[in-house]
Design a protein around this motif. Sequence first.
Motif, PDB file in Angstrom:
ATOM      1  N   VAL A 431      57.927 -82.652 -22.480  1.00  0.00           N
ATOM      2  CA  VAL A 431      56.891 -81.819 -22.938  1.00  0.00           C
ATOM      3  C   VAL A 431      56.521 -82.395 -24.423  1.00  0.00           C
ATOM      4  O   VAL A 431      57.447 -83.264 -25.281  1.00  0.00           O
ATOM      5  CB  VAL A 431      57.449 -80.574 -23.506  1.00  0.00           C
ATOM      6  N   GLN A 432      55.143 -82.740 -24.626  1.00  0.00           N
ATOM      7  CA  GLN A 432      54.576 -83.125 -25.798  1.00  0.00           C
ATOM      8  C   GLN A 432      54.562 -81.902 -26.905  1.00  0.00           C
ATOM      9  O   GLN A 432      53.632 -81.143 -26.459  1.00  0.00           O
ATOM     10  CB  GLN A 432      53.151 -83.898 -25.576  1.00  0.00           C
ATOM     11  N   CYS A 433      55.195 -82.205 -28.056  1.00  0.00           N
ATOM     12  CA  CYS A 433      55.338 -80.933 -28.894  1.00  0.00           C
ATOM     13  C   CYS A 433      54.479 -81.412 -30.391  1.00  0.00           C
ATOM     14  O   CYS A 433      54.431 -82.472 -30.718  1.00  0.00           O
ATOM     15  CB  CYS A 433      56.512 -80.795 -29.232  1.00  0.00           C
ATOM     16  N   ILE A 434      53.618 -80.629 -30.675  1.00  0.00           N
ATOM     17  CA  ILE A 434      52.712 -80.859 -31.901  1.00  0.00           C
ATOM     18  C   ILE A 434      53.171 -80.069 -32.805  1.00  0.00           C
ATOM     19  O   ILE A 434      52.984 -78.824 -32.538  1.00  0.00           O
ATOM     20  CB  ILE A 434      50.934 -80.456 -31.471  1.00  0.00           C
ATOM     21  N   VAL A 435      53.589 -80.555 -34.075  1.00  0.00           N
ATOM     22  CA  VAL A 435      53.931 -79.576 -35.154  1.00  0.00           C
ATOM     23  C   VAL A 435      53.084 -79.726 -36.174  1.00  0.00           C
ATOM     24  O   VAL A 435      52.798 -80.896 -36.726  1.00  0.00           O
ATOM     25  CB  VAL A 435      55.500 -79.961 -35.604  1.00  0.00           C
ATOM     26  N   ALA A 436      52.527 -78.791 -36.853  1.00  0.00           N
ATOM     27  CA  ALA A 436      51.541 -78.576 -37.802  1.00  0.00           C
ATOM     28  C   ALA A 436      52.038 -77.702 -39.019  1.00  0.00           C
ATOM     29  O   ALA A 436      52.346 -76.476 -38.652  1.00  0.00           O
ATOM     30  CB  ALA A 436      50.124 -78.043 -37.457  1.00  0.00           C
ATOM     31  N   ASN A 437      52.347 -78.158 -40.172  1.00  0.00           N
ATOM     32  CA  ASN A 437      52.791 -77.376 -40.909  1.00  0.00           C
ATOM     33  C   ASN A 437      52.498 -78.081 -42.474  1.00  0.00           C
ATOM     34  O   ASN A 437      52.277 -79.362 -42.747  1.00  0.00           O
ATOM     35  CB  ASN A 437      54.372 -77.106 -40.771  1.00  0.00           C
ATOM     36  N   ALA A 438      52.648 -77.288 -43.552  1.00  0.00           N
ATOM     37  CA  ALA A 438      52.412 -77.810 -44.776  1.00  0.00           C
ATOM     38  C   ALA A 438      53.799 -78.657 -45.153  1.00  0.00           C
ATOM     39  O   ALA A 438      53.509 -79.448 -46.172  1.00  0.00           O
ATOM     40  CB  ALA A 438      52.006 -76.850 -45.936  1.00  0.00           C
ATOM     41  N   ARG A 439      54.813 -78.319 -44.668  1.00  0.00           N
ATOM     42  CA  ARG A 439      56.171 -79.206 -45.253  1.00  0.00           C
ATOM     43  C   ARG A 439      56.824 -79.580 -43.848  1.00  0.00           C
ATOM     44  O   ARG A 439      56.702 -79.059 -42.596  1.00  0.00           O
ATOM     45  CB  ARG A 439      57.123 -78.250 -45.981  1.00  0.00           C
ATOM     46  N   PRO A 440      57.732 -80.493 -44.223  1.00  0.00           N
ATOM     47  CA  PRO A 440      58.639 -80.942 -43.020  1.00  0.00           C
ATOM     48  C   PRO A 440      59.477 -79.822 -42.225  1.00  0.00           C
ATOM     49  O   PRO A 440      60.213 -79.061 -43.216  1.00  0.00           O
ATOM     50  CB  PRO A 440      59.490 -82.107 -43.452  1.00  0.00           C
ATOM     51  N   THR A 441      59.644 -79.646 -41.063  1.00  0.00           N
ATOM     52  CA  THR A 441      60.758 -78.854 -40.492  1.00  0.00           C
ATOM     53  C   THR A 441      61.498 -79.505 -39.507  1.00  0.00           C
ATOM     54  O   THR A 441      61.294 -80.635 -39.127  1.00  0.00           O
ATOM     55  CB  THR A 441      59.975 -77.633 -39.717  1.00  0.00           C
TER      56      THR A 441
END
Length: 840
Positions: A431-441
Amino acid sequence: MTKALVTLTIDGNEVSVPEGTLIVDAAKKVGIDIPVFCYHPKLESVGMCRMCLVEIGRPARDRSTGEPILDENGQQVINFGPNLETSCTTPVGEGWVIRVNSEKALKGRKQIVEYLLTSHPLDCPICDKGGECPLQNQTMEHGPGTSRFLLDEKIHLEKHVPLGELIFLDRERCIQCARCVRFQKEVVGDPVLGFTNRGRRLEIITSSVPGFDSYFSGNTTDICPVGALTTADFRFGARPWELNRSASICPHCPVGCNLTLNTRREARAAGREVIKRVMPRQNEVVNEIWICDKGRFAHHFASSEERLTKPMVRVNDELVEVGWDEALERAAEGLKDALNLSKGGLVGIAGGRASNEDLFLFQRLITELDGQTVLDEDLAGGDLIGEYGVGRDTDLGELGSGDVVLVIASDLHEEAPIWWLRLKQATERGVQCIVANARPTRLEQYASHIIRYPYKRAAHIALGFLQAVTKGDDLTPFKGDRNLQKAARLFEKAENAIIFYGGEGLDYKGSEALAQACARLLAVTGHVGRANNGLIAVWSRANTQGAWDIGLRPNPTGHIQTFEQASVAYVMSSDPVADDPSLEGILGEDIFLIVQDLFMTPTVKLADVVFPARSFIEREGTYTSGERRVQRFYPAVLPLGETKSDWRIVMSLANAMGIEMDYPSAAAVMLEIAENVAGYEGLSYQALSRVESQWPHVGGRNLAFGGTAFENTQGLGIQIGPTMMPDEPIETALTIPAEEPEEEGLLLIPITRLYDQSITVHSSKILHPRLDVLHLELNPKDANLLGVGDGAEVKFRLNGRSVQLPIRLLESVPEGVALVPRNLGVQVVKPTPILIVPVE
């Protein structure tokens, strides 16, 4: 792609299984148990313990032609090797003949058991694993009964080794199967356990600070095949055969993990039934056989001595305990008097901790009294989940190559650990996971694309995805960079796509704009109305989605305006004053306040009438998970004091007001819900209790194979499908975020930590060493501008009050931002600009 079937014979039983299936699994599927210790169907095979030895016969073939060799009767010749082989590392082969219980195989397993017991303590009568111990069971079935090894040569090791605050190791009992080590590395990605030394001195150690630093550590005790790993919560607490069991659902987050509550009568509790341990209950489409440590250990609030146990009314500015009849009469009179004054209306506020049955009757009562029902929730979009939520039969475990998941404005590892775990495993399947956030998680470690944005601009990113897909001129201002456009194209072309969205760094309107943009993106790319496609909100409570489905809605303007327009307020499973202390002045004035809750919360302290409610362990009901799966939970213990279920309290108050409500049980309320709530048609407690066979087999006679997680015999739940279907006209509104002026100072952002100081967590003393303390997180560059260092005290004003906190300097904090964890003592509802000054 469907795998070709391979046919073989196991102890005279012909079986056809998919190509690549291990012999041990193939045998299990036809009811033949091959004993194992190191093997587990959810871990990679290693063949360490050798307990699964079998004889393997392979069809003989002519080496020159490759043709089968037949005997004088025309039958295939089968060649058996000279040595036994491990069935846990050997995939099946066409035409093979497997001997599981031959004399040779039985002799080999007997020798393995004899060797394992050479230095294993014979302390079964006092071992926590006794009664559910694979080693004990398999010694009785396969062991020699006597040992050829000398007692004087038995190695003695430490028996009470704390790997962390939650898990203890008995090194004498450990058989070095490495299940715990492999689980932490392979399954949850926290390789904090390992081996040290060699040979008979091989030992398990923890390499993290603090020890065994993982949110999933308790699961190692479930899969440990001996009594080597035990939880601090249950160690020496009871024997498994003394325990009763009840099915339940975790109340801490929107995943809806299936639990089994083990209980026993205790003298220290005056003969009452108490929770001894919380165990995972298998549901492969929800939590598989795992639960996080918060779900396992944060249950003590339900039986806390600080619980409310009797109704109370306010007399001379003091809350005093009274009987139910007096409390109900006082509440009914107060409601009538306040409503007759005509200076304001009735407002009912409920939170996502309440069950569907509670919320349905609460909504009905407030409506009957011409009041306004408000959901205590800061995240928008629950109505869109009803339209664009994931389709029926969605299973994150089925996602694989060609599928895409977008996670935006949410830290799943802290907010919903099992969702994080299942997405982590999904990426390992392609699965290709796209993570969008203002800080690293934490999820970024497994992401194919990482998108960073300034806080408060999550909706802009979602609109950027939409612009990249539609090329719409009206969305040109949101056109993203090359990385975002590449991720958008990947999302558009995905076979299946799911979006998880949260509210980190957003106010209510911002989260509403984000939810709308995500829903529109799913619709225009055709990822709606079918399994493994759709929208999932990362709510802060277990049944927030159920509240939206039933018809409750948040007030976008906040609680202050909600209460300013009311003369009477009825609060259920919510503590608005704790979230916003400025409400204390409003509620303490002319509003008649009725509250039903578990504890003496800040809101309860202001109430005119208080009703004591039952916790989830004392009652039955249903929750609707974030994936819109309705699941049933059952009572495990008798209720404390004079507490009642929330729905029954609401019904009693309605009857005291002259409003007819007559439901004999929560099951009857669910039937009413099924008739009146869209999507819930046909639901009943009987339907929610249906089960089906699941793989792998766990519990009972399958302890050695799948671990001590409980087989699900009480219900898998039913998933509600969305109303939006593929190719339907898109009618979702789209809010274009307005540009906001830059504020002076730093932007204060509330973030979620799994272990906070809320009453539901703090009541579990076992978790205290892991609880965070109140602090402010800053980027070192901002701290340098302020002239402060790590650990320094700073102060600022928030909601008219002065706040002083120590700071922690972290490179992961974006510049211009201050992060404060929720539920640690300073409550921040939305992003708020603050001016920080050092404390002299």
